[in-house]
Scaffold this motif. Sequence first.
Motif, PDB file in Angstrom:
ATOM      1  N   GLN A   1       0.859  -1.191   0.000  1.00 47.43           N
ATOM      2  CA  GLN A   1       0.000   0.000   0.000  1.00 47.43           C
ATOM      3  C   GLN A   1       0.893   1.238   0.000  1.00 47.43           C
ATOM      4  N   ARG A   2       0.662   2.180  -0.899  1.00 47.42           N
ATOM      5  CA  ARG A   2       1.466   3.407  -0.954  1.00 47.42           C
ATOM      6  C   ARG A   2       1.124   4.311   0.210  1.00 47.42           C
ATOM      7  N   GLN A   3       2.160   4.863   0.790  1.00 47.81           N
ATOM      8  CA  GLN A   3       1.973   5.814   1.882  1.00 47.81           C
ATOM      9  C   GLN A   3       1.618   7.176   1.294  1.00 47.81           C
ATOM     10  N   ARG A   4       0.617   7.824   1.838  1.00 40.15           N
ATOM     11  CA  ARG A   4       0.213   9.165   1.394  1.00 40.15           C
ATOM     12  C   ARG A   4       0.639  10.166   2.463  1.00 40.15           C
ATOM     13  N   TYR A   5       1.144  11.311   2.015  1.00 41.96           N
ATOM     14  CA  TYR A   5       1.579  12.358   2.941  1.00 41.96           C
ATOM     15  C   TYR A   5       0.851  13.646   2.582  1.00 41.96           C
TER      16      TYR A   5
ATOM     17  N   ASN B   1      11.943   7.107   7.221  1.00 42.53           N
ATOM     18  CA  ASN B   1      11.400   5.983   6.456  1.00 42.53           C
ATOM     19  C   ASN B   1      10.643   6.457   5.205  1.00 42.53           C
ATOM     20  N   ILE B   2      11.299   7.334   4.459  1.00 48.66           N
ATOM     21  CA  ILE B   2      10.749   7.893   3.224  1.00 48.66           C
ATOM     22  C   ILE B   2      11.733   7.555   2.101  1.00 48.66           C
ATOM     23  N   PRO B   3      11.246   7.105   0.957  1.00 48.69           N
ATOM     24  CA  PRO B   3      12.161   6.828  -0.158  1.00 48.69           C
ATOM     25  C   PRO B   3      12.910   8.092  -0.590  1.00 48.69           C
ATOM     26  N   LYS B   4      14.171   7.927  -0.952  1.00 50.48           N
ATOM     27  CA  LYS B   4      15.007   9.076  -1.323  1.00 50.48           C
ATOM     28  C   LYS B   4      14.433   9.819  -2.531  1.00 50.48           C
TER      29      LYS B   4
END
Length: 105
Positions: A4-8, A35-38
């Motif tokens: 599941q994609r994280q939404r911010y 914990n966020i992709p670069k």
Amino acid sequence: MGEQRQRYNEEFKKQTVKYVQEQTKSVADICEELNIPKSTLNQWIAQYRQFDQEAVNHPEKIRKLEQTLKENEVENRRKEREIEDLKEELAILKKALHIFSKEKN
């Protein structure tokens, strides 16, 4: 299946970019910490970066500012020489005008 994609939300993105700008840590370290992709964080930086929030004490920024200062000093010296030359030319032209405007007897 896939994760599941994280939404911010926008505020989180802006605060994260501000945090990146205020820290001396690398982007990779901050990505790991949060914990966020670069790639995601780099996109946020490109979108929300505000240069006035960056600390001046980063070595790269100091080098850029010093280089800009040196370039400005060189340009100022060049302009000052040009101004002095123009003043001298003006003085010569004034003298010439005075000499050639005298009535001849």
